[in-house]
Scaffold this motif. Structure first.
Motif, PDB file in Angstrom:
ATOM      1  N   UNK A 101     -44.966 113.218 -18.868  1.00  0.00           N
ATOM      2  CA  UNK A 101     -44.308 114.728 -19.473  1.00  0.00           C
ATOM      3  C   UNK A 101     -44.516 114.784 -21.261  1.00  0.00           C
ATOM      4  N   UNK A 106     -35.602 116.703 -22.912  1.00  0.00           N
ATOM      5  CA  UNK A 106     -36.677 118.098 -22.320  1.00  0.00           C
ATOM      6  C   UNK A 106     -35.407 118.520 -21.768  1.00  0.00           C
ATOM      7  N   UNK A 107     -35.931 120.531 -21.234  1.00  0.00           N
ATOM      8  CA  UNK A 107     -37.597 120.683 -21.404  1.00  0.00           C
ATOM      9  C   UNK A 107     -37.893 120.821 -22.689  1.00  0.00           C
ATOM     10  N   UNK A 108     -37.380 121.290 -23.480  1.00  0.00           N
ATOM     11  CA  UNK A 108     -38.670 121.467 -25.174  1.00  0.00           C
ATOM     12  C   UNK A 108     -38.553 120.980 -25.558  1.00  0.00           C
ATOM     13  N   UNK A 109     -39.389 120.213 -24.730  1.00  0.00           N
ATOM     14  CA  UNK A 109     -39.652 118.396 -25.324  1.00  0.00           C
ATOM     15  C   UNK A 109     -41.008 119.037 -26.912  1.00  0.00           C
ATOM     16  N   UNK A 112     -45.320 117.619 -26.154  1.00  0.00           N
ATOM     17  CA  UNK A 112     -44.862 117.518 -23.723  1.00  0.00           C
ATOM     18  C   UNK A 112     -46.719 117.566 -23.927  1.00  0.00           C
ATOM     19  N   UNK A 113     -46.791 116.297 -23.409  1.00  0.00           N
ATOM     20  CA  UNK A 113     -48.061 116.488 -22.032  1.00  0.00           C
ATOM     21  C   UNK A 113     -48.788 116.806 -20.886  1.00  0.00           C
ATOM     22  N   UNK A 114     -49.711 116.456 -20.848  1.00  0.00           N
ATOM     23  CA  UNK A 114     -49.776 118.197 -19.989  1.00  0.00           C
ATOM     24  C   UNK A 114     -48.170 118.240 -18.307  1.00  0.00           C
ATOM     25  N   UNK A 115     -47.671 116.288 -18.237  1.00  0.00           N
ATOM     26  CA  UNK A 115     -47.321 116.890 -17.351  1.00  0.00           C
ATOM     27  C   UNK A 115     -47.796 114.932 -16.064  1.00  0.00           C
ATOM     28  N   UNK A 116     -46.471 115.147 -14.925  1.00  0.00           N
ATOM     29  CA  UNK A 116     -46.391 114.087 -14.484  1.00  0.00           C
ATOM     30  C   UNK A 116     -47.951 113.908 -12.800  1.00  0.00           C
ATOM     31  N   UNK A 117     -48.815 114.852 -12.654  1.00  0.00           N
ATOM     32  CA  UNK A 117     -49.630 115.083 -11.927  1.00  0.00           C
ATOM     33  C   UNK A 117     -48.669 113.743 -10.454  1.00  0.00           C
ATOM     34  N   UNK A 146     -38.348 108.652 -22.784  1.00  0.00           N
ATOM     35  CA  UNK A 146     -37.592 109.664 -23.190  1.00  0.00           C
ATOM     36  C   UNK A 146     -37.154 111.013 -22.059  1.00  0.00           C
ATOM     37  N   UNK A 147     -38.037 110.567 -20.926  1.00  0.00           N
ATOM     38  CA  UNK A 147     -37.916 111.023 -19.463  1.00  0.00           C
ATOM     39  C   UNK A 147     -39.415 110.002 -19.265  1.00  0.00           C
ATOM     40  N   UNK A 148     -38.362 109.935 -17.513  1.00  0.00           N
ATOM     41  CA  UNK A 148     -39.039 108.795 -16.257  1.00  0.00           C
ATOM     42  C   UNK A 148     -39.905 109.930 -14.989  1.00  0.00           C
ATOM     43  N   UNK A 149     -41.157 109.825 -15.855  1.00  0.00           N
ATOM     44  CA  UNK A 149     -42.032 110.283 -14.784  1.00  0.00           C
ATOM     45  C   UNK A 149     -42.696 109.592 -13.556  1.00  0.00           C
TER      46      UNK A 149
ATOM     47  N   UNK B  72     -47.987 121.122 -11.460  1.00  0.00           N
ATOM     48  CA  UNK B  72     -47.784 119.151 -11.979  1.00  0.00           C
ATOM     49  C   UNK B  72     -48.830 118.767 -13.341  1.00  0.00           C
ATOM     50  N   UNK B  73     -48.941 120.298 -14.479  1.00  0.00           N
ATOM     51  CA  UNK B  73     -49.712 119.343 -15.210  1.00  0.00           C
ATOM     52  C   UNK B  73     -49.951 120.586 -15.643  1.00  0.00           C
ATOM     53  N   UNK B  74     -50.151 120.463 -17.536  1.00  0.00           N
ATOM     54  CA  UNK B  74     -51.049 122.111 -17.398  1.00  0.00           C
ATOM     55  C   UNK B  74     -51.848 121.066 -19.007  1.00  0.00           C
ATOM     56  N   UNK B  89     -43.497 125.971 -24.463  1.00  0.00           N
ATOM     57  CA  UNK B  89     -42.161 124.447 -24.112  1.00  0.00           C
ATOM     58  C   UNK B  89     -41.465 124.120 -25.067  1.00  0.00           C
ATOM     59  N   UNK B 101     -48.300 116.544  -8.052  1.00  0.00           N
ATOM     60  CA  UNK B 101     -49.356 117.256  -6.977  1.00  0.00           C
ATOM     61  C   UNK B 101     -49.011 117.217  -5.584  1.00  0.00           C
ATOM     62  N   UNK B 126     -37.391 109.376 -10.058  1.00  0.00           N
ATOM     63  CA  UNK B 126     -37.479 109.765 -11.634  1.00  0.00           C
ATOM     64  C   UNK B 126     -37.255 111.198 -12.364  1.00  0.00           C
ATOM     65  N   UNK B 127     -37.188 111.237 -13.241  1.00  0.00           N
ATOM     66  CA  UNK B 127     -36.572 112.509 -13.682  1.00  0.00           C
ATOM     67  C   UNK B 127     -36.525 113.710 -13.558  1.00  0.00           C
TER      68      UNK B 127
END
Lengths: 251, 272
Positions: A101, A106-109, A112-117, A146-149, B72-74, B89, B101, B126-127
């Motif tokens: 993430x 968080x959330x104003x990282x 910022x990476x894409x996300x958890x998928x 920093x964040x546990x996906x 779930x992602x960008x 963000x 997803x 998960x967070x």
């Protein structure tokens, strides 16, 4: 005496070894090295007349036998039909928690990476998850993410899956789910156990003498440089070109 | 049902504050329609990405039209991170509903079935749960000692995508992209752009009917040749990687983004 090889070739061959015994492996659309490892295992099994390996490359039109849309991978996984999968992360910590993430609050990282998928699902359900991150630095391998996906281990829930091993550009770790700890298994040629210690932000177990990661044999290299590079060209053309260029430069 | 209209008429379905479902890049993204939507400037959109987004989501964010982003992602794929998303963000420009997803799929499937929620494995620990307070942990009512997540139904106001073909009766070919069926059945309205309209019914043969979203679930259709560009369309054309890379580079700054968008909207105005 083994033939000369590149670090990338070593990583791909190690992926194939880690996948030994799987029937179905799923690979992300932007993961050429895990895909190459899976293709290598498939070719090897075929030649040795061992069990057939299915590879699902997500997002690919050619290497994808799903007909029920994007949800089918997750359904297939929940049914126990996916044996191996690869996950990475912008940060990974010593308990195998992964962060896809962002770095910072968080959330104003800040970063910022894409996300958890699909990680907050796949990590729990695929029996053999291989953590793969080529960059081996204390920026990636941190004391605490920093964040546990998705967490490395869970108590009190149904969780048939989780981390099996972690492969980096420098070394191979195994993971002990009971002790929630990594152990250094081997270092790749050109690196030392000390390099790993200095570039890893979390503590892990290590034997007194750390062996070198098993070098790919001549037959493996021949497959890799021939058939596998060809197969890769379909889904990962730029990566296949890079492998060819790397070889040309080495020759 | 399945009324064939102009691109402008189609885009007018997306109104301020609406919950808009958009597909992932591999499913057919209505990029020409996105330009038409941006021209109308509908603010405070709640964008539901099924289950992720790329350039389309990044553009809507950059234009300041997104109030809530559920995804779930960008990512721009090979071109790297999505710059307007990352900047937004950092600035807290929209409410972020990070997801995973299969949870997005499950929420839509719940709406598709008309049930309030669906259980799903994983996620516990998960967070994601810290901010996704709309996801709950329940005890499996059939098995003791089995806590499991339930996610609420997601009912979009509008679902939008781009497909190769519709017939003049309003049926749309979706091939094996079944999440488009789920999106459309879950949503109150579905708008679709297509490369072309065929005269013969897609439901006329068993072979074609299997991969069709019936007109019952389709609100409006507009023709937009190469309507997914610069992204690709399955079975039709590949992504224009050079153009996506050009966007990725320009959108790094607000000024560069504005310049890119100026050219982007002009291109679609001229094509219309």
């Amino acid at each position: 005496m083994s033939a000369d090889y590149s670090n990338r070739e070593l990583i791909i061959a190690t992926v194939a070894d880690l996948l030994d015994g799987v029937r179905h492996v799923a690979v992300g659309a932007s993961s050429p090295m895990p895909a190459a490892g899976a293709m290598l295992l498939r070719a090897r099994n075929e030649l040795a007349k061992k069990q057939r390996v299915r590879i699902s490359i997500l997002g690919s039109e050619e290497h994808n036998f799903f007909t029920n849309g994007g949800v089918e991978l997750f359904d297939c996984t929940a049914q126990g039909r996916v044996d191996a999968f690869f996950l990475g992360g912008g940060q990974i910590d010593g308990e195998a928690n992964i962060n896809l993430v962002g770095a910072g609050p968080y959330p104003q990282s800040d970063v910022r990476w894409p996300g958890c998928f699909g990680s907050a699902f796949m990590y729990y359900l695929v029996p053999r998850v291989i953590l793969f991150r080529e960059e081996h630095s204390s920026r990636v391998f941190v004391p605490k993410v920093d964040y546990i996906s998705a967490p490395g281990v869970s108590d009190g829930i149904v969780r048939p899956g989780g981390p099996h091993a972690m492969l980096t550009g420098m070394c191979l770790f195994s993971f002990d789910k009971e002790r929630k700890r990594f152990a250094l298994k081997s270092v790749h040629r050109g690196f030392t156990a000390r390099d790993v210690r200095e570039n890893t932000g979390f503590d892990y177990d290590a034997p007194d003498i750390v062996p070198e990661t098993k070098a790919p044999d001549a037959a493996t290299l021949e497959l890799l440089r021939g058939r596998i590079t060809e197969e890769l060209s379909e889904s990962y053309p730029s990566f296949a070109d890079m492998l060819r260029a790397e070889r040309k430069a080495a020759a | 049902m399945g009324e064939i209209v102009s691109l402008e008429e189609l885009a007018a379905e997306v109104t301020p504050g609406c919950k808009l479902a958009v597909p992932a890049d591999y499913c057919g993204v209505a990029m020409a329609a996105t330009a038409a939507i941006i021209a109308n400037r509908p603010k405070d959109l709640h964008v539901v990405c099924v289950p992720v987004t790329g350039m389309q989501g990044d553009m809507l964010i950059g234009e300041g039209l997104v109030g809530v982003l559920e995804t779930s992602a960008v990512t721009l794929g090979e071109a790297g991170g999505a710059p307007r998303f990352q900047d937004g963000v950092r600035k807290g420009a929209f409410k972020l509903m990070d997801a995973t997803c299969p949870a997005v799929h499950s929420g839509l499937i719940a709406a598709q079935k008309g049930v309030p929620f669906l259980p799903i494995r994983g996620i516990i620990g998960s967070d994601l749960l810290k901010t996704r307070t709309d996801w709950k942990i329940i005890d499996n009512p059939f098995q003791k000692g089995d806590p499991i997540i339930v996610v609420p139904a997601i009912q979009p106001d509008v679902a939008i995508f781009h497909a190769p073909e519709a017939d003049r009766f309003g049926n749309v070919r979706i091939g094996r992209r079944r999440e488009l069926v789920t999106m459309a059945q879950a949503a109150k309205a579905t708008i679709v752009t297509v490369e072309r309209i065929s005269e013969t019914s897609l439901l006329a043969s068993e072979d074609s009917a299997a991969g069709v979203l019936p007109a019952l679930y389709v609100t409006k259709i507009a023709v937009a040749p190469r309507g997914a560009w610069p992204l690709g369309l399955w079975g039709e054309y590949a992504v224009d990687s050079a153009e996506v890379a050009r966007y990725a580079a320009m959108a790094k700054t607000p000024e560069g983004f504005a310049a890119y968008m100026d050219g982007f909207s002009r291109r679609f105005r001229e094509a219309a």
